[in-house]
Design a protein around this motif. Sequence first.
Motif, PDB file in Angstrom:
ATOM      1  N   LEU A 263       0.830  -1.202   0.000  1.00  0.00           N
ATOM      2  CA  LEU A 263       0.000   0.000   0.000  1.00  0.00           C
ATOM      3  C   LEU A 263       0.873   1.265   0.000  1.00  0.00           C
ATOM      4  O   LEU A 263       0.564   2.253  -0.671  1.00  0.00           O
ATOM      5  N   PHE A 265       3.794   1.480  -1.241  1.00  0.00           N
ATOM      6  CA  PHE A 265       4.344   1.505  -2.594  1.00  0.00           C
ATOM      7  C   PHE A 265       3.341   2.182  -3.536  1.00  0.00           C
ATOM      8  O   PHE A 265       3.692   3.080  -4.319  1.00  0.00           O
ATOM      9  N   ALA A 266       2.072   1.777  -3.409  1.00  0.00           N
ATOM     10  CA  ALA A 266       1.024   2.373  -4.234  1.00  0.00           C
ATOM     11  C   ALA A 266       0.858   3.856  -3.903  1.00  0.00           C
ATOM     12  O   ALA A 266       0.686   4.689  -4.803  1.00  0.00           O
ATOM     13  N   GLU A 269       3.960   5.782  -5.455  1.00  0.00           N
ATOM     14  CA  GLU A 269       3.928   5.883  -6.914  1.00  0.00           C
ATOM     15  C   GLU A 269       2.702   6.663  -7.401  1.00  0.00           C
ATOM     16  O   GLU A 269       2.807   7.587  -8.206  1.00  0.00           O
ATOM     17  N   GLY A 270       1.544   6.252  -6.860  1.00  0.00           N
ATOM     18  CA  GLY A 270       0.299   6.909  -7.262  1.00  0.00           C
ATOM     19  C   GLY A 270       0.291   8.375  -6.878  1.00  0.00           C
ATOM     20  O   GLY A 270      -0.123   9.238  -7.659  1.00  0.00           O
ATOM     21  N   ARG A 273       2.348  10.404  -9.263  1.00  0.00           N
ATOM     22  CA  ARG A 273       1.673  10.547 -10.564  1.00  0.00           C
ATOM     23  C   ARG A 273       0.526  11.546 -10.494  1.00  0.00           C
ATOM     24  O   ARG A 273       0.240  12.241 -11.450  1.00  0.00           O
TER      25      ARG A 273
END
Lengths: 432, 407
Positions: A263, A265-266, A269-270, A273
């Motif tokens: 999570l 990591f998400a 990255e998210g 972005r």
Amino acid sequence: MKGAVTRLLLLMVLLAIISRAQVLRADSGTSVTLAAGALLLCGLFAGKVAKGFGLPRLTGYLLVGVAVGPYALGFIPGEGVKGLDLVKGLAVSLIALVAGTELRLGLIRRVGARVALLCAAVCAVTFAVCFGATLALKPVLPFLTPLTMPQALAVSALMSTVVVSFSPTVTIAIVQETSARGSFTEFLMALVIIGDLLVMVAFALAAGMTRASFGGGFDIAGLLSGVGWELFGSVVVGGVLAVAMLVYMRGVKRELPLFLVGLSFAAAEGGTRLHLSPLLVSLAAGALIVNLDEREGERIHHAIQRAGLPVFALFFAAAGAGLKLDALMTVGPAALLLVVLRGLAIWFACRRFAPTHDPRLKEYLWMGLISQAGVTFGLAALVSRTFPTFGPQVEVLIVAMITAHELVGPVLTRRALTASGEVRTDEAPGTA
Amino acid sequence: MQALLVFLAIAALSLLASSPALDPSRFPSLARLAASGFLFLLFGVVLGPSVVGALSVEDLGHLRPVMALGLGTAGVILGLNLEPRLLRLLPRPVYAAALAHSGTAFLFVTVPLAAPLLLTSHPSLHAAVGAASLLGGAASLSSGHFAVLAYRAGRMDRARGLGVALLTMLDDAVGLAVLAVALMLSAAPSAGEGLGLVCLAVLLGILCGALLAFLTHAMNDPAELATVTLGMVALVGGAAAYLRVSALLAGVACGATLALVGGRTVERVARALGRVERPVFLVLVFLVGCGVYTRDWAAWALVPGFVGLRFLGKVLGGRIAQRMASGVLELPPRVGYALIAQGGLALCLVAEYQFLVPGGLARRVLDVVVVGAVVNELLAGPAFRQVLTPMKPRLAPAAVDDVEVAT
């Protein structure tokens, strides 16, 4: 200690052999996994060596990263270190998640106002001193010399905003390492976190002003919506993550460290972005969880602590390997002057404005505010990308400052916590 | 972002694989594919560049470090299984039997398929021989998971189940040796240079294994031990990928060295690696699946030959193996039918080959083996029933398909 030194030396010999063997090949393959493994192992044992010398483990991670990295011995190629950005984002998210679980409503009510006031004072004094110094250095700083006075003012303001920033990652890592608990530690952590929030807002404003001074126009609506999205959007996304985590923790109840790593990591990255602040996203998630369900917040804290050792060792060793020593050489004098002035400004502001109810705050708090790491790196890179005419040179100067701060900051933070008397143990197994 | 996508895909698949939606009684084949991890392989094929294109060729290039990590991990786990004391205890007929069934399948596939590879790809002779021998090497491998599941569920005598598992474990050595030969022939301009690269990989693995044994010696903190183990696995796989030598062979050498000199540490290292084995394997097979180029019709044409010849080779090889091991190793009747499942190492071999030998031929080998492995996995269930003799179940029959296997 002797065993750790031997192991570290053997690892470095192996890395030397690998880098020599590479000469036999005309073209090399991917070096990211090599960098990850080497920095993780070297970081771990260098942390033990540093501890043997009475230094924070974190200093060991950083120093060994510098030593084996592309700018010193060159055992690890630059592309490998660059490829670890993903890991760095993950580490920042995990660290912020832990920091968030420290932000209980009771604590915010208790010290929130005092922390906010002191934070504003420290940031303002530091900003004023660095701004004045940068402007005074206009004739010798190559990126300021050709600028008009309004432009120079804007660029100095932008740079000083970045220079003010603190390092929640270093502070939290040292707090974890020493298992420090108490009012001083709470105050320090809250201050570095709120300080970085202030810096983020100030940075957006300063960037808008700089853009306007270079003829880009002052778009207030765009500026406010950008800042608003970054701050409130991050909090909202953090809230969604918190709900997802609580649902998982109550429903699935297994493989929590793996789930948290995924999570985070998400989120990292998210968040990047979506132009959100990954730090703020995870911070908000952690804070919301601990205030909705204290028991689950504690579970997260312990789970990350268990998974923290490799993440911290790799993150800080990679940060060390990425420190551009050549930048320190080229802009060294100016950077060192700014480092000293920043330190003096923080010391003065703490002595002058820290609450009087706890004498330790006036005495030792400044030492915990010297470090700089992830957020400062990120803002410096943003300056470089947004203003290609002068940004890269500003980045070099700031990175040189970060290098100095990374080397002395962790030592000072640990000294502050030790002097405050809140360090519980020197060795928490499995921690950073 | 690609990494994030892969992570999310794997997470979603993990949930799917453990959900009641894949009820073995309703979808036995799908449940079998999920248990063996091959469902992830198919998902990789679908998401890969040649079908949906969620991951481009460039994305897969960026994910090479993950692939190197997976191959290194697989190698170290294989190497750790080479228990020197156990290997010394095994009588010669057991080795001969293992060599017989894997060698027969190897020859059955390599010899007939070398000609079409040479004719359709127009490579040099030694490249075609290398590619064909790798196809044979992949064909020689078997997975013992059906036997393990069967004896755990009481559907097969334990001694026979272990006998099959032992044979399949020993044939891994044949596959790895063939990979080494194929890399010698194809990964460098000359065979001598290729041999040098293989030796470099093995040397790197030995150094890393010895160092891992030293680093973990007298290390008591489990978190530190796990960190050092994972770090060394990344180092050995990463160094091999950086030097463009085989991460799999380097990993095997690392694990074998540790098994030889590691003493009491070996078990703890194996336990630490065991925790990441399944996620790493699933990511690896997913990425291998992404590498499949579905529009290579020549590869599709080779698949029936590969599957059919391997089947024949295994059945015949099984008979020879049974004869050779009689009196020493208890094996079920028609043991060849128990050796149809191919397992994950075959995928590792072809992934490594494609990693180090760029070009259409290596990709064709990968395509054939991946599709063949899925077909073999589907064939393996009905084939295994030929081996089973009726027995009283010791456990509930539902437990048979509930057990998760990594390879």
